[in-house]
Design a protein around this motif. Structure first.
Motif, PDB file in Angstrom:
ATOM      1  N   ASN A   1      28.070  55.025  43.328  1.00  0.00           N
ATOM      2  CA  ASN A   1      26.917  55.388  42.498  1.00  0.00           C
ATOM      3  C   ASN A   1      25.582  55.121  43.202  1.00  0.00           C
ATOM      4  N   GLY A   2      25.569  55.343  44.513  1.00  0.00           N
ATOM      5  CA  GLY A   2      24.335  55.171  45.264  1.00  0.00           C
ATOM      6  C   GLY A   2      24.054  53.760  45.720  1.00  0.00           C
ATOM      7  N   TYR A   3      24.921  52.806  45.386  1.00  0.00           N
ATOM      8  CA  TYR A   3      24.734  51.410  45.793  1.00  0.00           C
ATOM      9  C   TYR A   3      25.757  51.034  46.863  1.00  0.00           C
ATOM     10  N   LEU A   4      25.300  50.324  47.879  1.00  0.00           N
ATOM     11  CA  LEU A   4      26.226  49.735  48.836  1.00  0.00           C
ATOM     12  C   LEU A   4      26.827  48.491  48.186  1.00  0.00           C
ATOM     13  N   CYS A   5      28.138  48.476  48.056  1.00  0.00           N
ATOM     14  CA  CYS A   5      28.804  47.412  47.303  1.00  0.00           C
ATOM     15  C   CYS A   5      29.800  46.644  48.160  1.00  0.00           C
ATOM     16  N   ASN A   6      29.920  45.377  47.855  1.00  0.00           N
ATOM     17  CA  ASN A   6      31.009  44.558  48.362  1.00  0.00           C
ATOM     18  C   ASN A   6      32.133  44.581  47.336  1.00  0.00           C
ATOM     19  N   ILE A   7      33.316  44.184  47.765  1.00  0.00           N
ATOM     20  CA  ILE A   7      34.490  44.245  46.896  1.00  0.00           C
ATOM     21  C   ILE A   7      35.043  42.836  46.682  1.00  0.00           C
ATOM     22  N   ALA A   8      35.398  42.540  45.430  1.00  0.00           N
ATOM     23  CA  ALA A   8      35.969  41.240  45.079  1.00  0.00           C
ATOM     24  C   ALA A   8      37.096  41.444  44.082  1.00  0.00           C
ATOM     25  N   THR A   9      37.967  40.461  43.981  1.00  0.00           N
ATOM     26  CA  THR A   9      39.080  40.525  43.031  1.00  0.00           C
ATOM     27  C   THR A   9      39.121  39.250  42.203  1.00  0.00           C
ATOM     28  N   THR A  10      39.688  39.372  41.007  1.00  0.00           N
ATOM     29  CA  THR A  10      39.871  38.211  40.143  1.00  0.00           C
ATOM     30  C   THR A  10      41.001  38.497  39.166  1.00  0.00           C
ATOM     31  N   VAL A  11      41.397  37.479  38.421  1.00  0.00           N
ATOM     32  CA  VAL A  11      42.405  37.624  37.365  1.00  0.00           C
ATOM     33  C   VAL A  11      41.783  37.169  36.066  1.00  0.00           C
ATOM     34  N   TYR A  12      41.935  37.987  35.022  1.00  0.00           N
ATOM     35  CA  TYR A  12      41.459  37.606  33.694  1.00  0.00           C
ATOM     36  C   TYR A  12      42.496  37.980  32.652  1.00  0.00           C
ATOM     37  N   SER A  13      42.919  37.016  31.886  1.00  0.00           N
ATOM     38  CA  SER A  13      43.812  37.191  30.740  1.00  0.00           C
ATOM     39  C   SER A  13      45.045  38.026  31.070  1.00  0.00           C
ATOM     40  N   GLY A  14      45.670  37.697  32.196  1.00  0.00           N
ATOM     41  CA  GLY A  14      46.936  38.338  32.543  1.00  0.00           C
ATOM     42  C   GLY A  14      46.824  39.616  33.341  1.00  0.00           C
ATOM     43  N   ARG A  15      45.596  40.035  33.677  1.00  0.00           N
ATOM     44  CA  ARG A  15      45.421  41.264  34.463  1.00  0.00           C
ATOM     45  C   ARG A  15      44.622  40.943  35.728  1.00  0.00           C
ATOM     46  N   LYS A  16      44.969  41.625  36.819  1.00  0.00           N
ATOM     47  CA  LYS A  16      44.204  41.494  38.059  1.00  0.00           C
ATOM     48  C   LYS A  16      43.174  42.618  38.124  1.00  0.00           C
ATOM     49  N   TYR A  17      41.952  42.272  38.527  1.00  0.00           N
ATOM     50  CA  TYR A  17      40.849  43.236  38.570  1.00  0.00           C
ATOM     51  C   TYR A  17      40.247  43.319  39.966  1.00  0.00           C
ATOM     52  N   THR A  18      39.791  44.516  40.306  1.00  0.00           N
ATOM     53  CA  THR A  18      39.008  44.749  41.516  1.00  0.00           C
ATOM     54  C   THR A  18      37.610  45.185  41.096  1.00  0.00           C
ATOM     55  N   ALA A  19      36.595  44.525  41.662  1.00  0.00           N
ATOM     56  CA  ALA A  19      35.202  44.797  41.284  1.00  0.00           C
ATOM     57  C   ALA A  19      34.394  45.214  42.499  1.00  0.00           C
ATOM     58  N   TYR A  20      33.454  46.151  42.262  1.00  0.00           N
ATOM     59  CA  TYR A  20      32.426  46.478  43.247  1.00  0.00           C
ATOM     60  C   TYR A  20      31.124  45.852  42.755  1.00  0.00           C
ATOM     61  N   PHE A  21      30.437  45.129  43.635  1.00  0.00           N
ATOM     62  CA  PHE A  21      29.160  44.541  43.235  1.00  0.00           C
ATOM     63  C   PHE A  21      28.130  44.756  44.339  1.00  0.00           C
ATOM     64  N   THR A  22      26.869  44.871  43.941  1.00  0.00           N
ATOM     65  CA  THR A  22      25.810  45.139  44.902  1.00  0.00           C
ATOM     66  C   THR A  22      24.771  44.028  44.904  1.00  0.00           C
ATOM     67  N   ILE A  23      24.402  43.596  46.092  1.00  0.00           N
ATOM     68  CA  ILE A  23      23.336  42.600  46.202  1.00  0.00           C
ATOM     69  C   ILE A  23      21.965  43.262  46.193  1.00  0.00           C
ATOM     70  N   ASP A  24      21.940  44.604  46.047  1.00  0.00           N
ATOM     71  CA  ASP A  24      20.658  45.295  45.860  1.00  0.00           C
ATOM     72  C   ASP A  24      20.033  44.926  44.519  1.00  0.00           C
ATOM     73  N   VAL A  25      20.881  44.505  43.568  1.00  0.00           N
ATOM     74  CA  VAL A  25      20.402  44.037  42.260  1.00  0.00           C
ATOM     75  C   VAL A  25      20.903  42.603  42.110  1.00  0.00           C
ATOM     76  N   LEU A  26      20.011  41.644  42.291  1.00  0.00           N
ATOM     77  CA  LEU A  26      20.419  40.235  42.321  1.00  0.00           C
ATOM     78  C   LEU A  26      20.583  39.680  40.906  1.00  0.00           C
ATOM     79  N   LEU A  27      21.563  40.192  40.208  1.00  0.00           N
ATOM     80  CA  LEU A  27      21.963  39.662  38.905  1.00  0.00           C
ATOM     81  C   LEU A  27      23.443  39.320  38.986  1.00  0.00           C
ATOM     82  N   PRO A  28      23.833  38.081  38.687  1.00  0.00           N
ATOM     83  CA  PRO A  28      25.234  37.671  38.810  1.00  0.00           C
ATOM     84  C   PRO A  28      26.054  38.062  37.575  1.00  0.00           C
TER      85      PRO A  28
END
Length: 262
Positions: free
Chosen positions: A135-162
């Motif tokens: 979506n026009g953002y350069l993103c890093n990729i991270a993974t986590t587990v929440y409530s029995g499911r594994k997730y893959t996330a894209y996040f951008t440091i262009d918007v410094l909101l955690p």
């Protein structure tokens, strides 16, 4: 790597989160029935404002706009007719995130019942070395587990909101996309704007998590009794028909985002 994430997040939560006001829109795509290929979509809003950080369902977002003249008219299909639009009950709870990353879940049952409960959700993120443009953002990729499911996330440091949609917070940049491995629950950022939007939960009654879950069950199985216990708008025969339809819906709604309590 994990220690670095913790240090960065303590800085971001404590200092950056309140500096600018944002309204961030996400599309939530989900499968109600795990055996079906049919997708459903709802819109949600993340609000970063002076008075808090909120993840709001579309109904909560618009109920605030229509609060004064909302018509409490039950339509028999889980819909309350508002003055400007029909608002259906959202699949996900709304929530407030404090500066330490803790959350308060809440429900506004069409301005008739307003309840909330505090919870602590700690996600252990694992960063990868992969990047992607999304979506026009350069993103890093991270993974986590929440409530029995594994997730893959894209996040951008262009918007410094955690932050990100729902409970998915704590990365050193805004989440633009996140999906579980089976793609049953997908969130995608669709719009980001810098503007202020005040929302408060001071008038919500604090209850226990158990009572909240019981109320959620009552709402799904008998919303008439929960929302309009003294109403004579709907007669007994109509109520039974509504209950029959709702039970049929629940039978085919077997794929919640939370597979287990955290």
């Amino acid at each position: 790597m994990k220690l670095t994430i913790i240090i960065i997040n303590l800085f971001l939560f404590g200092f950056l989160s309140g500096q600018e006001s944002y309204i961030i829109e996400y599309n939530y795509t989900f499968k109600k029935d795990s055996l079906s290929e049919k997708n459903n979509t709802e819109k949600y809003f993340f609000i970063n404002s002076d008075n808090g950080r909120y993840f709001l369902s579309e109904s909560d977002f618009h109920l605030l706009e229509n609060e004064k003249d909302l018509e409490k008219e039950y339509k028999g299909d889980g819909t309350i007719k508002g003055s400007n639009k029909n608002i259906k009950p959202p699949r996900l709870k709304s929530l407030l995130i404090d500066e330490q990353g803790k959350v308060t879940f809440f429900r506004n049952y069409f301005n008739k019942i307003k309840v909330k409960y505090d919870d602590s959700i700690l996600l252990n993120w694992e960063l990868t070395n992969d990047t992607i443009t999304h979506n026009g953002y350069l993103c890093n990729i991270a993974t986590t587990v929440y409530s029995g499911r594994k997730y893959t996330a894209y996040f951008t440091i262009d918007v410094l909101l955690p932050y990100g949609p729902y409970v998915f917070n704590g990365l050193p940049g805004l989440i633009t996309f996140i999906s579980d491995t089976d793609r049953n629950h997908i969130f995608e950022l669709t719009k980001l704007s810098k503007e202020n939007f005040n929302y408060m939960t001071n008038n919500f009654k604090t209850i226990s998590k158990t009572d909240f879950k019981n109320m959620e069950f009552d709402y799904k199985t008998d919303p008439v009794r929960l929302l309009l216990p003294e109403s004579n708008i709907i007669n007994s025969e109509e109520q039974q028909e509504i209950k029959r339809k709702l039970k049929e819906k629940i039978k085919n709604d077997n794929n919640p985002i939370e597979l287990k309590d955290e």
